[in-house]
Design a protein around this motif. Sequence first.
Motif, PDB file in Angstrom:
ATOM      1  N   ALA A  23       0.821  -1.224   0.000  1.00 44.73           N
ATOM      2  CA  ALA A  23       0.000   0.000   0.000  1.00 44.73           C
ATOM      3  C   ALA A  23       0.852   1.270   0.000  1.00 44.73           C
ATOM      4  CB  ALA A  23      -0.929   0.001   1.210  1.00 44.73           C
ATOM      5  N   GLN A  24       1.939   1.257   0.785  1.00 45.17           N
ATOM      6  CA  GLN A  24       2.712   2.499   0.912  1.00 45.17           C
ATOM      7  C   GLN A  24       3.320   2.926  -0.425  1.00 45.17           C
ATOM      8  OE1 GLN A  24       2.773   4.306   4.028  1.00 45.17           O
ATOM      9  NE2 GLN A  24       1.124   2.858   4.296  1.00 45.17           N
ATOM     10  N   PRO A  25       4.055   2.050  -1.129  1.00 41.09           N
ATOM     11  CA  PRO A  25       4.610   2.492  -2.425  1.00 41.09           C
ATOM     12  C   PRO A  25       3.548   2.804  -3.472  1.00 41.09           C
ATOM     13  CG  PRO A  25       5.113   0.164  -2.016  1.00 41.09           C
ATOM     14  CD  PRO A  25       4.540   0.708  -0.758  1.00 41.09           C
ATOM     15  N   VAL A  26       2.454   2.049  -3.464  1.00 40.20           N
ATOM     16  CA  VAL A  26       1.423   2.269  -4.497  1.00 40.20           C
ATOM     17  C   VAL A  26       0.751   3.630  -4.293  1.00 40.20           C
ATOM     18  CG1 VAL A  26      -0.841   1.445  -5.294  1.00 40.20           C
ATOM     19  CG2 VAL A  26       1.052  -0.165  -5.033  1.00 40.20           C
ATOM     20  N   LEU A  27       0.380   3.942  -3.059  1.00 41.83           N
ATOM     21  CA  LEU A  27      -0.262   5.243  -2.806  1.00 41.83           C
ATOM     22  C   LEU A  27       0.722   6.381  -3.067  1.00 41.83           C
ATOM     23  CD1 LEU A  27      -2.293   4.322   0.388  1.00 41.83           C
ATOM     24  CD2 LEU A  27      -3.219   4.849  -1.872  1.00 41.83           C
ATOM     25  N   SER A  28       1.985   6.159  -2.727  1.00 39.53           N
ATOM     26  CA  SER A  28       3.009   7.189  -2.984  1.00 39.53           C
ATOM     27  C   SER A  28       3.167   7.410  -4.486  1.00 39.53           C
ATOM     28  CB  SER A  28       4.354   6.783  -2.390  1.00 39.53           C
ATOM     29  OG  SER A  28       4.233   6.629  -1.005  1.00 39.53           O
ATOM     30  N   ALA A  29       3.138   6.323  -5.264  1.00 42.28           N
ATOM     31  CA  ALA A  29       3.303   6.457  -6.717  1.00 42.28           C
ATOM     32  C   ALA A  29       2.162   7.280  -7.319  1.00 42.28           C
ATOM     33  CB  ALA A  29       3.370   5.080  -7.371  1.00 42.28           C
ATOM     34  N   TRP A  30       0.985   7.217  -6.716  1.00 37.95           N
ATOM     35  CA  TRP A  30      -0.132   8.070  -7.169  1.00 37.95           C
ATOM     36  C   TRP A  30       0.077   9.530  -6.767  1.00 37.95           C
ATOM     37  CZ3 TRP A  30      -3.732   7.197 -10.664  1.00 37.95           C
ATOM     38  CH2 TRP A  30      -4.177   5.897 -10.921  1.00 37.95           C
ATOM     39  N   GLY A  31       1.067   9.773  -5.908  1.00 38.45           N
ATOM     40  CA  GLY A  31       1.350  11.139  -5.465  1.00 38.45           C
ATOM     41  C   GLY A  31       0.722  11.493  -4.133  1.00 38.45           C
ATOM     42  N   GLU A  70      -3.009  16.256  18.070  1.00 38.32           N
ATOM     43  CA  GLU A  70      -2.460  17.116  17.000  1.00 38.32           C
ATOM     44  C   GLU A  70      -3.523  17.521  15.982  1.00 38.32           C
ATOM     45  OE1 GLU A  70       0.696  18.323  16.814  1.00 38.32           O
ATOM     46  OE2 GLU A  70       0.910  17.440  18.812  1.00 38.32           O
ATOM     47  N   LYS A  71      -4.761  17.097  16.195  1.00 37.43           N
ATOM     48  CA  LYS A  71      -5.895  17.384  15.297  1.00 37.43           C
ATOM     49  C   LYS A  71      -5.608  16.936  13.850  1.00 37.43           C
ATOM     50  CE  LYS A  71      -7.986  21.003  18.088  1.00 37.43           C
ATOM     51  NZ  LYS A  71      -7.524  20.304  19.290  1.00 37.43           N
ATOM     52  N   LEU A  72      -5.002  15.761  13.728  1.00 32.28           N
ATOM     53  CA  LEU A  72      -4.684  15.220  12.393  1.00 32.28           C
ATOM     54  C   LEU A  72      -5.845  14.364  11.896  1.00 32.28           C
ATOM     55  CD1 LEU A  72      -1.039  14.138  13.203  1.00 32.28           C
ATOM     56  CD2 LEU A  72      -1.719  15.952  11.637  1.00 32.28           C
ATOM     57  N   THR A  73      -6.258  14.591  10.656  1.00 29.45           N
ATOM     58  CA  THR A  73      -7.303  13.752  10.058  1.00 29.45           C
ATOM     59  C   THR A  73      -6.864  13.330   8.656  1.00 29.45           C
ATOM     60  OG1 THR A  73      -8.460  15.699   9.238  1.00 29.45           O
ATOM     61  CG2 THR A  73      -9.251  14.759  11.333  1.00 29.45           C
ATOM     62  N   PHE A  74      -7.634  12.422   8.058  1.00 28.43           N
ATOM     63  CA  PHE A  74      -7.247  11.809   6.781  1.00 28.43           C
ATOM     64  C   PHE A  74      -8.374  11.942   5.762  1.00 28.43           C
ATOM     65  CE2 PHE A  74      -5.033   9.971  10.319  1.00 28.43           C
ATOM     66  CZ  PHE A  74      -3.711   9.976   9.884  1.00 28.43           C
ATOM     67  N   ASP A  75      -7.985  12.120   4.494  1.00 28.38           N
ATOM     68  CA  ASP A  75      -8.992  12.248   3.424  1.00 28.38           C
ATOM     69  C   ASP A  75      -9.622  10.900   3.094  1.00 28.38           C
ATOM     70  OD1 ASP A  75      -8.523  15.056   2.900  1.00 28.38           O
ATOM     71  OD2 ASP A  75      -6.547  14.396   2.192  1.00 28.38           O
ATOM     72  N   ALA A  76      -8.882   9.842   3.348  1.00 31.43           N
ATOM     73  CA  ALA A  76      -9.428   8.488   3.148  1.00 31.43           C
ATOM     74  C   ALA A  76      -8.730   7.544   4.101  1.00 31.43           C
ATOM     75  CB  ALA A  76      -9.219   8.018   1.711  1.00 31.43           C
ATOM     76  N   PHE A 220      -6.766   0.960  -6.333  1.00 34.18           N
ATOM     77  CA  PHE A 220      -8.112   1.530  -6.442  1.00 34.18           C
ATOM     78  C   PHE A 220      -8.226   2.794  -5.582  1.00 34.18           C
ATOM     79  CE2 PHE A 220     -12.175   1.861  -4.198  1.00 34.18           C
ATOM     80  CZ  PHE A 220     -12.976   2.263  -5.262  1.00 34.18           C
ATOM     81  N   THR A 221      -7.748   2.723  -4.351  1.00 29.08           N
ATOM     82  CA  THR A 221      -7.865   3.866  -3.435  1.00 29.08           C
ATOM     83  C   THR A 221      -7.079   5.064  -3.990  1.00 29.08           C
ATOM     84  OG1 THR A 221      -8.115   2.369  -1.576  1.00 29.08           O
ATOM     85  CG2 THR A 221      -7.458   4.617  -1.046  1.00 29.08           C
ATOM     86  N   GLY A 222      -5.870   4.788  -4.490  1.00 30.87           N
ATOM     87  CA  GLY A 222      -5.051   5.859  -5.059  1.00 30.87           C
ATOM     88  C   GLY A 222      -5.735   6.498  -6.254  1.00 30.87           C
ATOM     89  N   ALA A 223      -6.336   5.672  -7.112  1.00 27.64           N
ATOM     90  CA  ALA A 223      -6.995   6.184  -8.322  1.00 27.64           C
ATOM     91  C   ALA A 223      -8.225   7.011  -7.956  1.00 27.64           C
ATOM     92  CB  ALA A 223      -7.398   5.011  -9.214  1.00 27.64           C
ATOM     93  N   LEU A 224      -9.015   6.489  -7.033  1.00 24.68           N
ATOM     94  CA  LEU A 224     -10.239   7.194  -6.620  1.00 24.68           C
ATOM     95  C   LEU A 224      -9.895   8.551  -5.999  1.00 24.68           C
ATOM     96  CD1 LEU A 224     -13.362   6.548  -6.357  1.00 24.68           C
ATOM     97  CD2 LEU A 224     -12.863   6.045  -3.967  1.00 24.68           C
ATOM     98  N   MET A 225      -8.871   8.548  -5.146  1.00 25.06           N
ATOM     99  CA  MET A 225      -8.503   9.782  -4.453  1.00 25.06           C
ATOM    100  C   MET A 225      -7.762  10.744  -5.380  1.00 25.06           C
ATOM    101  SD  MET A 225     -10.066   9.269  -1.750  1.00 25.06           S
ATOM    102  CE  MET A 225      -9.658  10.766  -0.841  1.00 25.06           C
ATOM    103  N   LYS A 228     -10.432   9.885 -10.108  1.00 33.57           N
ATOM    104  CA  LYS A 228     -11.146   9.029 -11.061  1.00 33.57           C
ATOM    105  C   LYS A 228     -12.520   8.673 -10.482  1.00 33.57           C
ATOM    106  CE  LYS A 228      -7.472   6.531 -13.491  1.00 33.57           C
ATOM    107  NZ  LYS A 228      -7.620   7.174 -14.788  1.00 33.57           N
ATOM    108  N   PRO A 229     -13.569   8.643 -11.334  1.00 34.40           N
ATOM    109  CA  PRO A 229     -14.878   8.197 -10.842  1.00 34.40           C
ATOM    110  C   PRO A 229     -14.806   6.749 -10.334  1.00 34.40           C
ATOM    111  CG  PRO A 229     -15.062   9.220 -13.016  1.00 34.40           C
ATOM    112  CD  PRO A 229     -13.591   9.067 -12.733  1.00 34.40           C
ATOM    113  N   PHE A 230     -15.716   6.375  -9.457  1.00 30.67           N
ATOM    114  CA  PHE A 230     -15.699   5.062  -8.794  1.00 30.67           C
ATOM    115  C   PHE A 230     -15.513   3.883  -9.771  1.00 30.67           C
ATOM    116  CE2 PHE A 230     -18.607   1.595  -7.238  1.00 30.67           C
ATOM    117  CZ  PHE A 230     -17.760   1.058  -6.289  1.00 30.67           C
TER     118      PHE A 230
END
Length: 275
Positions: A23-31, A70-76, A220-225, A228-230
Motif C-alpha cells: 500500500a505504501q509504495p502504491v499510494l506514494s506512486a499516485w502522489g 495534534e488534530k490530524l485527520t485523513f482524506d481516506a 483503487f484507493t489511489g486512483a479514486l482519491m 477518477k470516478p468510482f
Amino acid sequence: MNEKRILTVQDLSCLGHCSALVAQPVLSAWGHEACLLPTALLSTHTAFPDPYILQLCGSMPEIVRHWQREKLTFDAILIGYLGSVRAIDQVSALVDSLLAPGGLCILDPVMADHGKLYRGFDMDYVSAMGKLCSRADILLPNPTEAALLAGKPYPETMTEEGARGLLSGFPWEKVILTGAVEGEETIGIAIKQGPSIAFYHHPKAPGSFHGTGDLFAACFTGALMSGKPFPDAACFAAGFTGKCAQYTSQKTDRAYGIRFEPLLGLLTKESGEEI
Ligand code: PXL
C-alpha cells in the motif's frame, strides 16, 4: 496537485509483498501522502509456516490519541488485514474520529481466499467484520469473503450469474467484488453501485499470487482519491493488478507474492503528477 493524505490500517508483514509494504509504495506512486496505522507486526504473511506475530492492539489507541491531540485527520482510510476481533472493534471505534469531513472509508475485509479462512480466523472474526462493513463507504471483498459476509456457500465457479447472486444479498451500496468472473483467458471484477451491477474483464495471468487483493485495494484507493470516478478507478486498478500478475508470472525467482515495483511508474504517469 491532487495529493491527499491517506491512512492505511493494516499489518506490517516484514517480507512477502503484501499489506503495508504494497500500500505504501502504491499510494506514494499516485502522489498521495501514505500514512500507516499498523495493526500487527509479522515476520512474513501467514501463508509462511509459523511466522512471528506481534499484535499491536495495545499501541493503536496510543497512536490515535497522539493524532487526535495534534488534530490530524485523513482524506481516506483504507482498512486491510486487522488480525484479531479486538483490532476490528478498535478500528470500528476509531474511524469517525480519524476521517476528515467528507472523507471516505474503504474496507477490504481481508480474512479468506480460495474458499478458506486465513490462518487464525474463525466465524467470530467474520461476524465482527460484518459489523465493520456497515461503517465503510466502499467494500472490496473477494468471492470467499463475499460468501462469508452474505452467509452463502462459496461459489466453486466464478460466473456473472454467481457474482450477481452473491452481491444481491448485500445491504451495502458500493462494492467491488474482485476475481468475480473467471474465464479461460480472462478474469473480471463486479462493480455494484446500489441496485446496479456492472462487470469489467481483463486478461488473466497464469498463477495466483499472495498480496494481489492488497495491491488492487491500494491501486483503487489511489486512483479514486486522484479524482477518477468510482467505476473507472475500479477498472484501472483491475487492469494494473492484472499487468502486475502477468509480470510476476514471468519471474523465475521465487516471488513470495505479487511483484509490482517496475510498474509503479505507470501510476505516477496516470496521476498526471509526473515531474
Ligand atoms: O494479503 C493478505 C494478507 C495480509 N496480511 C497478512 C496475511 C495476508 C494473507 O494471508 O497473512 C499478515
